[in-house]
Design a protein around this motif. Structure first.
Motif, PDB file in Angstrom:
ATOM      1  N   GLU A  32       0.844  -1.187   0.000  1.00 29.29           N
ATOM      2  CA  GLU A  32       0.000   0.000   0.000  1.00 29.29           C
ATOM      3  C   GLU A  32       0.885   1.245   0.000  1.00 29.29           C
ATOM      4  O   GLU A  32       2.027   1.218   0.475  1.00 29.29           O
ATOM      5  CB  GLU A  32      -0.918   0.015   1.226  1.00 29.29           C
ATOM      6  CG  GLU A  32      -1.928  -1.116   1.267  1.00 29.29           C
ATOM      7  CD  GLU A  32      -2.876  -1.093   0.086  1.00 29.29           C
ATOM      8  OE1 GLU A  32      -3.367   0.000  -0.254  1.00 29.29           O
ATOM      9  OE2 GLU A  32      -3.119  -2.175  -0.493  1.00 29.29           O
ATOM     10  N   LEU A  33       0.369   2.341  -0.546  1.00 25.09           N
ATOM     11  CA  LEU A  33       1.095   3.600  -0.487  1.00 25.09           C
ATOM     12  C   LEU A  33       1.306   3.990   0.970  1.00 25.09           C
ATOM     13  O   LEU A  33       0.356   4.061   1.755  1.00 25.09           O
ATOM     14  CB  LEU A  33       0.302   4.685  -1.221  1.00 25.09           C
ATOM     15  CG  LEU A  33       0.934   6.079  -1.249  1.00 25.09           C
ATOM     16  CD1 LEU A  33       2.198   6.086  -2.102  1.00 25.09           C
ATOM     17  CD2 LEU A  33      -0.076   7.099  -1.790  1.00 25.09           C
ATOM     18  N   ASP A  34       2.553   4.238   1.334  1.00 23.06           N
ATOM     19  CA  ASP A  34       2.901   4.600   2.713  1.00 23.06           C
ATOM     20  C   ASP A  34       2.889   6.122   2.823  1.00 23.06           C
ATOM     21  O   ASP A  34       3.926   6.783   2.730  1.00 23.06           O
ATOM     22  CB  ASP A  34       4.271   4.022   3.059  1.00 23.06           C
ATOM     23  CG  ASP A  34       4.705   4.318   4.492  1.00 23.06           C
ATOM     24  OD1 ASP A  34       3.923   4.954   5.232  1.00 23.06           O
ATOM     25  OD2 ASP A  34       5.833   3.931   4.854  1.00 23.06           O
ATOM     26  N   GLU A  35       1.697   6.675   3.035  1.00 16.36           N
ATOM     27  CA  GLU A  35       1.584   8.132   3.058  1.00 16.36           C
ATOM     28  C   GLU A  35       2.321   8.733   4.244  1.00 16.36           C
ATOM     29  O   GLU A  35       2.968   9.781   4.116  1.00 16.36           O
ATOM     30  CB  GLU A  35       0.119   8.560   3.089  1.00 16.36           C
ATOM     31  CG  GLU A  35      -0.051  10.068   3.019  1.00 16.36           C
ATOM     32  CD  GLU A  35      -1.491  10.514   2.936  1.00 16.36           C
ATOM     33  OE1 GLU A  35      -1.832  11.502   3.625  1.00 16.36           O
ATOM     34  OE2 GLU A  35      -2.269   9.885   2.185  1.00 16.36           O
ATOM     35  N   ILE A  54      11.338  19.736  -5.199  1.00 12.99           N
ATOM     36  CA  ILE A  54      10.961  18.320  -5.237  1.00 12.99           C
ATOM     37  C   ILE A  54      10.231  18.021  -6.536  1.00 12.99           C
ATOM     38  O   ILE A  54       9.299  18.738  -6.921  1.00 12.99           O
ATOM     39  CB  ILE A  54      10.067  17.961  -4.039  1.00 12.99           C
ATOM     40  CG1 ILE A  54      10.858  18.087  -2.732  1.00 12.99           C
ATOM     41  CG2 ILE A  54       9.485  16.556  -4.187  1.00 12.99           C
ATOM     42  CD1 ILE A  54      10.014  17.913  -1.488  1.00 12.99           C
ATOM     43  N   PHE A  55      10.657  16.956  -7.198  1.00 12.01           N
ATOM     44  CA  PHE A  55       9.996  16.434  -8.396  1.00 12.01           C
ATOM     45  C   PHE A  55       9.383  15.098  -7.994  1.00 12.01           C
ATOM     46  O   PHE A  55      10.097  14.157  -7.658  1.00 12.01           O
ATOM     47  CB  PHE A  55      11.034  16.255  -9.506  1.00 12.01           C
ATOM     48  CG  PHE A  55      10.483  15.890 -10.857  1.00 12.01           C
ATOM     49  CD1 PHE A  55       9.940  14.637 -11.093  1.00 12.01           C
ATOM     50  CD2 PHE A  55      10.539  16.782 -11.913  1.00 12.01           C
ATOM     51  CE1 PHE A  55       9.451  14.286 -12.340  1.00 12.01           C
ATOM     52  CE2 PHE A  55      10.056  16.448 -13.168  1.00 12.01           C
ATOM     53  CZ  PHE A  55       9.517  15.198 -13.377  1.00 12.01           C
ATOM     54  N   CYS A  56       8.062  15.007  -8.017  1.00  8.61           N
ATOM     55  CA  CYS A  56       7.406  13.786  -7.546  1.00  8.61           C
ATOM     56  C   CYS A  56       6.431  13.251  -8.581  1.00  8.61           C
ATOM     57  O   CYS A  56       5.977  13.968  -9.472  1.00  8.61           O
ATOM     58  CB  CYS A  56       6.685  14.035  -6.227  1.00  8.61           C
ATOM     59  SG  CYS A  56       5.231  15.108  -6.314  1.00  8.61           S
ATOM     60  N   GLY A  57       6.157  11.964  -8.458  1.00  6.47           N
ATOM     61  CA  GLY A  57       5.113  11.345  -9.259  1.00  6.47           C
ATOM     62  C   GLY A  57       5.535  10.839 -10.609  1.00  6.47           C
ATOM     63  O   GLY A  57       4.672  10.492 -11.433  1.00  6.47           O
ATOM     64  N   TRP A  64       3.458   4.418 -12.835  1.00  3.56           N
ATOM     65  CA  TRP A  64       2.682   3.477 -13.627  1.00  3.56           C
ATOM     66  C   TRP A  64       1.968   2.447 -12.756  1.00  3.56           C
ATOM     67  O   TRP A  64       1.012   1.823 -13.198  1.00  3.56           O
ATOM     68  CB  TRP A  64       3.600   2.749 -14.616  1.00  3.56           C
ATOM     69  CG  TRP A  64       4.678   1.968 -13.916  1.00  3.56           C
ATOM     70  CD1 TRP A  64       4.592   0.706 -13.418  1.00  3.56           C
ATOM     71  CD2 TRP A  64       5.973   2.444 -13.580  1.00  3.56           C
ATOM     72  NE1 TRP A  64       5.761   0.351 -12.798  1.00  3.56           N
ATOM     73  CE2 TRP A  64       6.633   1.406 -12.883  1.00  3.56           C
ATOM     74  CE3 TRP A  64       6.666   3.645 -13.806  1.00  3.56           C
ATOM     75  CZ2 TRP A  64       7.942   1.530 -12.408  1.00  3.56           C
ATOM     76  CZ3 TRP A  64       7.967   3.764 -13.334  1.00  3.56           C
ATOM     77  CH2 TRP A  64       8.594   2.712 -12.649  1.00  3.56           C
ATOM     78  N   SER A  65       2.450   2.274 -11.500  1.00  2.00           N
ATOM     79  CA  SER A  65       1.863   1.262 -10.615  1.00  2.00           C
ATOM     80  C   SER A  65       0.780   1.845  -9.720  1.00  2.00           C
ATOM     81  O   SER A  65       0.152   1.104  -8.953  1.00  2.00           O
ATOM     82  CB  SER A  65       2.953   0.639  -9.738  1.00  2.00           C
ATOM     83  OG  SER A  65       3.355   1.517  -8.700  1.00  2.00           O
ATOM     84  N   ASP A  69      -6.327   7.674  -7.762  1.00  2.00           N
ATOM     85  CA  ASP A  69      -6.529   8.191  -6.403  1.00  2.00           C
ATOM     86  C   ASP A  69      -5.202   8.238  -5.651  1.00  2.00           C
ATOM     87  O   ASP A  69      -4.940   9.191  -4.902  1.00  2.00           O
ATOM     88  CB  ASP A  69      -7.533   7.323  -5.638  1.00  2.00           C
ATOM     89  CG  ASP A  69      -8.959   7.532  -6.112  1.00  2.00           C
ATOM     90  OD1 ASP A  69      -9.234   8.570  -6.747  1.00  2.00           O
ATOM     91  OD2 ASP A  69      -9.802   6.656  -5.851  1.00  2.00           O
ATOM     92  N   GLU A  70      -4.369   7.214  -5.826  1.00  2.00           N
ATOM     93  CA  GLU A  70      -3.064   7.217  -5.170  1.00  2.00           C
ATOM     94  C   GLU A  70      -2.181   8.334  -5.699  1.00  2.00           C
ATOM     95  O   GLU A  70      -1.456   8.975  -4.923  1.00  2.00           O
ATOM     96  CB  GLU A  70      -2.378   5.873  -5.377  1.00  2.00           C
ATOM     97  CG  GLU A  70      -2.986   4.732  -4.582  1.00  2.00           C
ATOM     98  CD  GLU A  70      -2.334   3.403  -4.902  1.00  2.00           C
ATOM     99  OE1 GLU A  70      -2.104   2.617  -3.963  1.00  2.00           O
ATOM    100  OE2 GLU A  70      -2.054   3.138  -6.093  1.00  2.00           O
ATOM    101  N   ARG A  71      -2.231   8.567  -6.987  1.00  2.00           N
ATOM    102  CA  ARG A  71      -1.428   9.661  -7.540  1.00  2.00           C
ATOM    103  C   ARG A  71      -1.841  10.989  -6.919  1.00  2.00           C
ATOM    104  O   ARG A  71      -1.001  11.829  -6.570  1.00  2.00           O
ATOM    105  CB  ARG A  71      -1.548   9.705  -9.063  1.00  2.00           C
ATOM    106  CG  ARG A  71      -0.871   8.531  -9.760  1.00  2.00           C
ATOM    107  CD  ARG A  71      -0.910   8.635 -11.266  1.00  2.00           C
ATOM    108  NE  ARG A  71      -0.090   9.737 -11.769  1.00  2.00           N
ATOM    109  CZ  ARG A  71       0.113   9.995 -13.054  1.00  2.00           C
ATOM    110  NH1 ARG A  71      -0.444   9.220 -13.987  1.00  2.00           N
ATOM    111  NH2 ARG A  71       0.865  11.009 -13.433  1.00  2.00           N
ATOM    112  N   ARG A  72      -3.142  11.175  -6.774  1.00  3.93           N
ATOM    113  CA  ARG A  72      -3.616  12.431  -6.189  1.00  3.93           C
ATOM    114  C   ARG A  72      -3.258  12.533  -4.710  1.00  3.93           C
ATOM    115  O   ARG A  72      -2.784  13.577  -4.245  1.00  3.93           O
ATOM    116  CB  ARG A  72      -5.124  12.556  -6.389  1.00  3.93           C
ATOM    117  CG  ARG A  72      -5.546  12.771  -7.844  1.00  3.93           C
ATOM    118  CD  ARG A  72      -7.041  12.999  -7.978  1.00  3.93           C
ATOM    119  NE  ARG A  72      -7.404  13.325  -9.343  1.00  3.93           N
ATOM    120  CZ  ARG A  72      -7.825  12.428 -10.252  1.00  3.93           C
ATOM    121  NH1 ARG A  72      -7.942  11.153  -9.903  1.00  3.93           N
ATOM    122  NH2 ARG A  72      -8.121  12.811 -11.483  1.00  3.93           N
TER     123      ARG A  72
END
Length: 326
Positions: A32-35, A54-57, A64-65, A69-72
């Protein structure tokens, strides 16, 4: 937004500068995404003065994985934790231009400083299809857009194409991991409208001193060979910006062992296997105390022998593997 569409280029020219890092997204042991870990990492980068932006995403973040919703949610976490202390670029590219526009609007709404678009990577026609993809998104958004011109998508934008794209009102910069000749030609034809940057740290000092570059974006180098109290990339950059070339070179010349390890564990595997060695990057960052976790399929984890070898290499160059974050 801190600027309007019409002055995006001016704002970027005045503010897009310094040493930026492309960051990974950590995952939990059950993928799972570790927010919480991501937020902690952002605080680590910012509070220890490792990054100017910071360059993210994008690729380092295994975009791609991720589902949309996770990207947002990941972008929101990065922007919130950065809290205006450093600018944030959120990569909003997608094989669907419509989804890319939606992700870019989200980046605008959450207060990202800029968005980034990678080259289109699926079912794109040469030249006009490439141009139309970027223009379609640009026409429907206001935020300043950085183009990530990496051939890993299967497409390399030529200097002539970048010159055309530079005419679009909110296209402000290009991250250009290309041969030096390509980068300098892009500066020649489009540098009056487009900030050009190269993510190869080995080239950075030369680009500052010989070609007046002011933006390094972006790679893992600033947070895997720098650590709290030890910021040689930031230090030599500041000296070079202030005209102390000898002082800058003296510091930059101390980093060859670190660069060699980046070649061994990141650059060479990438070139040899055509698979991004994000697992290697995560093991490296985790050894320095950052949240990392596993990679998601179809990437594969490091085996125990490789992990032990990497840890040994990091110890041999004196990186603090037991470092605790502030």
């Amino acid at each position: 937004m801190l600027y309007t569409r019409s002055n995006a280029k001016t704002y970027a020219r005045e503010n897009m500068t310094g040493v930026w890092g492309a960051i990974p997204y950590p995952f939990t042991s059950d993928f799972e995404l570790d927010e919480a870990g991501l937020r902690s990492n952002v605080r680590y980068y910012v509070e220890n003065n490792l990054l100017d932006g910071i360059f993210c995403g994008h690729f380092m973040s295994e975009f791609w994985s991720l589902d949309l919703d996770e990207r947002r949610s990941a972008a929101e976490a990065v922007v919130e934790e950065a809290a205006g202390r450093v600018p944030v670029v959120v990569q909003t590219g997608h094989h669907s231009a419509r989804e890319s526009v939606s992700l870019t609007h989200h980046a605008e709404q959450i207060g990202a400083t800029y968005a980034a678009l990678g080259n289109p990577y699926f079912m794109v026609s040469p030249t006009e299809g490439i141009y139309d993809y970027f223009k379609w998104i640009s026409d429907r958004t206001d935020i300043g857009i950085l183009i990530s011109n990496t051939g890993y998508t299967g497409i390399n934008l030529t200097p002539d194409m970048l010159n055309r794209l530079a005419d679009l009102e909110n296209i402000v910069a290009v991250k250009n991991p290309q041969p030096l000749e390509h980068t300098l030609e892009t500066v020649r034809v489009a540098g009056d409208r487009l900030i050009v940057a190269d993510p190869d740290e080995r080239k950075w000092l030369k680009l500052i001193t010989e070609h007046n570059f002011r933006l390094y974006t972006s790679s893992p180098a600033p947070y895997i060979i720098q650590y709290p109290g030890h910021t040689p990339i930031k230090d030599y950059t500041a000296l070079a910006f202030n005209g102390d070339i000898e002082g800058a070179k003296a510091i930059a010349d101390t980093l060859d062992a670190q660069r060699d390890l980046m070649d061994k564990w990141l650059h060479h595997p990438w070139g040899a296997s055509k698979l991004m060695p994000i697992a290697n990057l995560k093991v490296w960052t985790e050894a320095l105390g950052m949240a990392a976790g596993p990679v998601r399929a179809p990437l594969t984890q490091m085996d125990d022998a490789a992990r032990d070898e990497l840890h040994g290499d990091l110890r041999n160059i004196g990186l603090p593997l037991t470092l605790q974050r502030a």
